[in-house]
Design a protein around this motif. Structure first.
Motif, mmCIF file in Angstrom:
data_model
loop_
_atom_site.group_PDB
_atom_site.id
_atom_site.type_symbol
_atom_site.label_atom_id
_atom_site.label_comp_id
_atom_site.label_asym_id
_atom_site.label_seq_id
_atom_site.Cartn_x
_atom_site.Cartn_y
_atom_site.Cartn_z
ATOM 1 N N GLY A 268 0.781 -1.223 0.000
ATOM 2 C CA GLY A 268 0.000 0.000 0.000
ATOM 3 C C GLY A 268 0.814 1.274 0.000
ATOM 4 N N GLU A 269 2.114 1.159 0.093
ATOM 5 C CA GLU A 269 2.953 2.355 0.154
ATOM 6 C C GLU A 269 2.946 3.085 -1.186
ATOM 7 O OE1 GLU A 269 7.380 3.572 1.858
ATOM 8 O OE2 GLU A 269 6.617 1.517 2.038
ATOM 9 N N ILE A 270 3.013 4.414 -1.134
ATOM 10 C CA ILE A 270 2.997 5.263 -2.315
ATOM 11 C C ILE A 270 4.359 5.937 -2.467
ATOM 12 C CG2 ILE A 270 1.905 7.247 -3.445
ATOM 13 C CD1 ILE A 270 -0.001 4.935 -3.142
ATOM 14 N N PHE A 271 4.857 5.967 -3.703
ATOM 15 C CA PHE A 271 6.046 6.750 -4.023
ATOM 16 C C PHE A 271 5.839 7.349 -5.404
ATOM 17 C CE2 PHE A 271 6.792 2.582 -5.729
ATOM 18 C CZ PHE A 271 7.654 2.720 -6.808
ATOM 19 N N GLN A 272 6.823 8.046 -5.936
ATOM 20 C CA GLN A 272 6.676 8.706 -7.228
ATOM 21 C C GLN A 272 7.794 8.324 -8.183
ATOM 22 O OE1 GLN A 272 6.040 10.610 -4.306
ATOM 23 N NE2 GLN A 272 3.875 10.216 -4.787
ATOM 24 N N VAL A 273 7.432 8.232 -9.453
ATOM 25 C CA VAL A 273 8.401 8.193 -10.549
ATOM 26 C C VAL A 273 8.186 9.487 -11.318
ATOM 27 C CG1 VAL A 273 9.178 7.019 -12.638
ATOM 28 C CG2 VAL A 273 8.385 5.677 -10.666
ATOM 29 N N GLY A 274 9.072 10.453 -11.114
ATOM 30 C CA GLY A 274 8.821 11.779 -11.646
ATOM 31 C C GLY A 274 7.573 12.351 -11.008
ATOM 32 N N SER A 275 6.588 12.722 -11.827
ATOM 33 C CA SER A 275 5.335 13.271 -11.310
ATOM 34 C C SER A 275 4.234 12.224 -11.216
ATOM 35 C CB SER A 275 4.871 14.406 -12.231
ATOM 36 O OG SER A 275 4.569 13.907 -13.541
ATOM 37 N N ILE A 276 4.550 10.957 -11.508
ATOM 38 C CA ILE A 276 3.549 9.898 -11.565
ATOM 39 C C ILE A 276 3.521 9.128 -10.253
ATOM 40 C CG2 ILE A 276 2.784 7.838 -12.791
ATOM 41 C CD1 ILE A 276 4.370 8.830 -15.215
ATOM 42 N N ASP A 277 2.336 8.980 -9.677
ATOM 43 C CA ASP A 277 2.198 8.197 -8.457
ATOM 44 C C ASP A 277 2.408 6.718 -8.741
ATOM 45 O OD1 ASP A 277 1.705 10.356 -6.819
ATOM 46 O OD2 ASP A 277 -0.475 10.115 -6.847
ATOM 47 N N ALA A 278 3.073 6.059 -7.797
ATOM 48 C CA ALA A 278 3.295 4.616 -7.876
ATOM 49 C C ALA A 278 2.860 3.989 -6.556
ATOM 50 C CB ALA A 278 4.758 4.318 -8.150
ATOM 51 N N LYS A 279 2.209 2.839 -6.657
ATOM 52 C CA LYS A 279 1.707 2.150 -5.469
ATOM 53 C C LYS A 279 2.242 0.730 -5.438
ATOM 54 C CE LYS A 279 -2.590 0.953 -3.039
ATOM 55 N NZ LYS A 279 -4.078 1.040 -3.070
ATOM 56 N N VAL A 280 2.491 0.235 -4.232
ATOM 57 C CA VAL A 280 3.033 -1.101 -4.041
ATOM 58 C C VAL A 280 1.929 -2.046 -3.583
ATOM 59 C CG1 VAL A 280 4.671 -2.488 -2.714
ATOM 60 C CG2 VAL A 280 5.310 -0.186 -3.472
ATOM 61 N N LEU A 281 1.802 -3.183 -4.264
ATOM 62 C CA LEU A 281 0.905 -4.259 -3.842
ATOM 63 C C LEU A 281 1.749 -5.456 -3.420
ATOM 64 C CD1 LEU A 281 -1.806 -4.324 -6.683
ATOM 65 C CD2 LEU A 281 -1.884 -3.075 -4.520
ATOM 66 N N PHE A 282 1.513 -5.982 -2.246
ATOM 67 C CA PHE A 282 2.165 -7.208 -1.821
ATOM 68 C C PHE A 282 1.545 -8.361 -2.588
ATOM 69 C CE2 PHE A 282 2.673 -10.436 1.824
ATOM 70 C CZ PHE A 282 3.940 -10.801 1.396
ATOM 71 N N SER A 283 2.357 -9.141 -3.317
ATOM 72 C CA SER A 283 1.843 -10.168 -4.227
ATOM 73 C C SER A 283 2.566 -11.499 -4.024
ATOM 74 C CB SER A 283 2.013 -9.718 -5.687
ATOM 75 O OG SER A 283 1.397 -8.477 -5.920
ATOM 76 N N PRO A 284 2.507 -12.076 -2.833
ATOM 77 C CA PRO A 284 3.231 -13.326 -2.587
ATOM 78 C C PRO A 284 2.592 -14.503 -3.294
ATOM 79 C CG PRO A 284 1.827 -12.809 -0.730
ATOM 80 C CD PRO A 284 1.726 -11.639 -1.678
ATOM 81 N N GLY A 285 3.268 -15.626 -3.195
ATOM 82 C CA GLY A 285 2.794 -16.863 -3.812
ATOM 83 C C GLY A 285 3.881 -17.473 -4.669
ATOM 84 N N HIS A 286 4.434 -16.671 -5.569
ATOM 85 C CA HIS A 286 5.605 -17.119 -6.329
ATOM 86 C C HIS A 286 6.814 -17.137 -5.398
ATOM 87 C CE1 HIS A 286 8.416 -17.669 -9.593
ATOM 88 N NE2 HIS A 286 9.019 -16.528 -9.312
ATOM 89 N N THR A 287 7.003 -16.071 -4.630
ATOM 90 C CA THR A 287 7.984 -16.042 -3.541
ATOM 91 C C THR A 287 7.319 -15.381 -2.336
ATOM 92 O OG1 THR A 287 8.974 -13.839 -3.869
ATOM 93 C CG2 THR A 287 9.789 -15.633 -5.267
ATOM 94 N N LEU A 288 7.996 -15.434 -1.209
ATOM 95 C CA LEU A 288 7.491 -14.795 0.007
ATOM 96 C C LEU A 288 7.512 -13.281 -0.091
ATOM 97 C CD1 LEU A 288 9.302 -16.972 2.706
ATOM 98 C CD2 LEU A 288 6.835 -16.847 2.357
ATOM 99 N N ALA A 289 8.370 -12.727 -0.946
ATOM 100 C CA ALA A 289 8.606 -11.280 -0.954
ATOM 101 C C ALA A 289 8.045 -10.572 -2.176
ATOM 102 C CB ALA A 289 10.115 -11.008 -0.863
#
Length: 432
Positions: A268-289
């Motif tokens: 759920g963390e938000i960061f930016q690439v330039g002026s574009i918002d980026a969001k993180v989704l935790f997506s385990p299953g293939h690996t733990l991380a």
């Protein structure tokens, strides 16, 4: 057979019969490009029959299946490569020839040899309705961010440069450090190609992002950090993978706090690439991380989903779980339908050209492991399939590098670096 010359080298046509394919060589053609997915209708020969006949006639053959709604830049570039690499005239076809022409026209506009305003008239003057190519170009121009994929044939991996056209800042995702396990040799061919693209497009690298610690290639994150000064990042659950593999490698001195990266992202963390918002989704299953980066309208899903004709990723690595993978996939498919999906690998089924982009609605409709499948059916399918797969040939080589953010082992007293890996630690031997 109706054949329309498009350029000095390229002609397009409706679907030819096998008998008509046999005549292509006599008419001077050296390459056949098939732009039709198999089973569009019962009358088409299909890629295997076309490839067999092309080989018999000494024609080069390339399979780039597209539909009007699913053309990607990777398809366009594959089409260009097939034409450019042909030793003589090229014959490309779909059902009517329109998709083949659209691939050509989109490439001409992207490379600045034609304006988008010319596309419809160019098609009309040759008897084709190319409005869909014009629409593709209009939509592409409005896309945020811009995404450039780099395919590594040796490991079937896809690396990305994701850039903001307003600020010209970018992120590099899952870069590959070249490694030849037979010679024990490393190189920076892939990473340098990325750096060349960054330089040629006047981009500034803000981030070097790992989606997870890879089992099938070395990460070039540290090399690129040294060259660019950009921050490195991965999901915060990398610490669980480090602890798991610390035991497998019997590596007491390994730090398992994720300190090998500049930033650890939480779900759920938000960061930016330039002026574009980026969001993180935790997506385990293939690996733990494993995590997914959703940057603007683009989701980078690593080894969770492949393009629809290739299904989903395996879930049998240490820490993997097919049921957890299903839940992660459902989170990704809950994104808006037009979200672009960028996969981390492509294995070129049926010999088609590499492809790595789809979208949410395509995945729901036609992913071979998901469409019309229940959770229980998916888990059973995934477990059965995974039991038939050997371990990646580089898993024991790569993990000791990748759980340290792409750092190679330190040189020993003789100046040489050495990898260490355990015997009899994993299932999947060639005789199992």
């Amino acid at each position: 057979m109706s054949v329309t010359a498009i350029s000095d080298k390229l002609s397009v046509s409706p679907q030819p019969s096998i008998e008509e394919i046999r005549s292509l060589g006599d008419n001077g053609f050296r390459t056949l490009i098939n732009n039709r997915p198999d089973r569009e209708d019962s009358a088409q020969p299909g890629t295997q029959a076309e490839q067999q006949e092309a080989k018999h006639c000494d024609l080069s053959y390339t399979f780039i299946p597209v539909t009007a709604d699913t053309i990607t830049e990777a398809d366009v570039r594959a089409f260009q490569r097939a034409v450019d690499q042909s030793e003589g005239p090229v014959f490309a076809h779909c059902k009517t020839g329109t998709r083949s022409l659209n691939l050509y026209l989109i490439g001409e506009v992207l490379d600045g040899r034609m304006s988008a305003k010319e596309v419809v008239e160019f098609g009309h003057s040759r008897g084709f309705n190319t409005a869909s190519a014009a629409a593709w170009l209009e939509k592409h121009a409005a896309r945020m961010p811009r995404v450039k994929g780099f395919f590594d044939k040796h490991t079937w991996s896809v690396q990305y440069v994701v850039s903001d056209p307003l600020t010209r800042k970018c992120a590099i995702i899952d870069p590959v450090l070249d490694f030849d396990e037979k010679a024990g040799a490393t190189a920076t061919i892939n990473a340098d190609a990325i750096l060349n693209y960054v330089s040629e497009n006047d981009l500034t690298v803000e981030w070097i992002l790992d989606t997870h610690p890879h089992a099938d290639h070395f990460s070039a994150a540290q090399y690129l950090k040294k060259r660019t000064g950009a921050r490195t990042a991965i999901g915060e659950r990398i610490v669980d993978v480090q602890k798991l593999w610390k035991a497998i490698y019997n590596w007491p001195q390994l730090a398992t706090d994720g300190s090998q990266w500049d930033r650890l992202f939480a779900h759920g963390e938000i960061f930016q690439v330039g002026s574009i918002d980026a969001k993180v989704l935790f997506s385990p299953g293939h690996t733990l991380a494993s995590i997914t980066y959703v940057i603007g309208d683009a989701a980078f899903v690593h080894d969770t989903l492949f393009v629809p004709d290739s299904g989903t990723a395996r879930a049998d690595f240490p820490g993997g779980d097919a049921r957890v993978l299903w839940k992660s996939i459902q989170d990704i498919l809950a994104l808006p339908d037009d979200t672009r999906i960028f996969a981390g690998h492509d294995y070129e089924p049926n010999g088609r050209a590499p492809k790595w982009e789809s979208n949410v609605v395509e995945q729901k409709k036609s992913n071979s492991h998901l469409a019309g499948v229940t959770e229980e059916e998916f888990v059973a399918l995934r477990v059965k399939r995974d039991k038939s797969l050997p371990m990646p040939r580089l898993i024991l080589h790569a993990l000791q590098v990748n759980i340290r953010g792409g750092r190679l082992p330190e040189p020993e007293a003789n100046g040489t670096r050495y990898l260490k890996f355990p015997l009899d630690a994993l299932r999947g031997a060639a005789w199992e």
